[in-house]
Write a protein that holds these residues in place. Structure first.
Motif: not given
Length: 73
Positions: A5-6, A13-14, A36-43
């Motif tokens: 997401p960063e 796109q990486i 996966r949850e942290q990535i979802s929160d960041i997005k």
């Protein structure tokens, strides 16, 4: 695969690598290490960002260029 997401917020796109031992995703470019949850929160936070001055200018320009009928309704 999950995209970082960063890096995606910077128009790159990486794909992230999954580490099964720690259950975390790792970005090879920026080094983000998250579940996966942290990535979802960041997005979610990136998608909820406040409108920038440029966004407001774009909306005003679109409104200005629209017809009078659209402006009244």
């Amino acid at each position: 695969m999950t995209e970082c997401p960063e890096c995606a917020s910077k128009q790159v796109q990486i794909e992230m690598k999954f580490d099964p031992n720690t259950k975390h995703f790792i970005c090879k470019k920026c080094g983000l290490f998250a579940t996966r949850e942290q990535i979802s929160d960041i997005k979610y936070k990136l998608n909820r960002r406040e409108k920038t001055r440029e966004d407001k200018h774009d909306e005003y320009r679109d409104w200005w260029q629209s017809s009078k009928k659209e402006k009244q309704g």
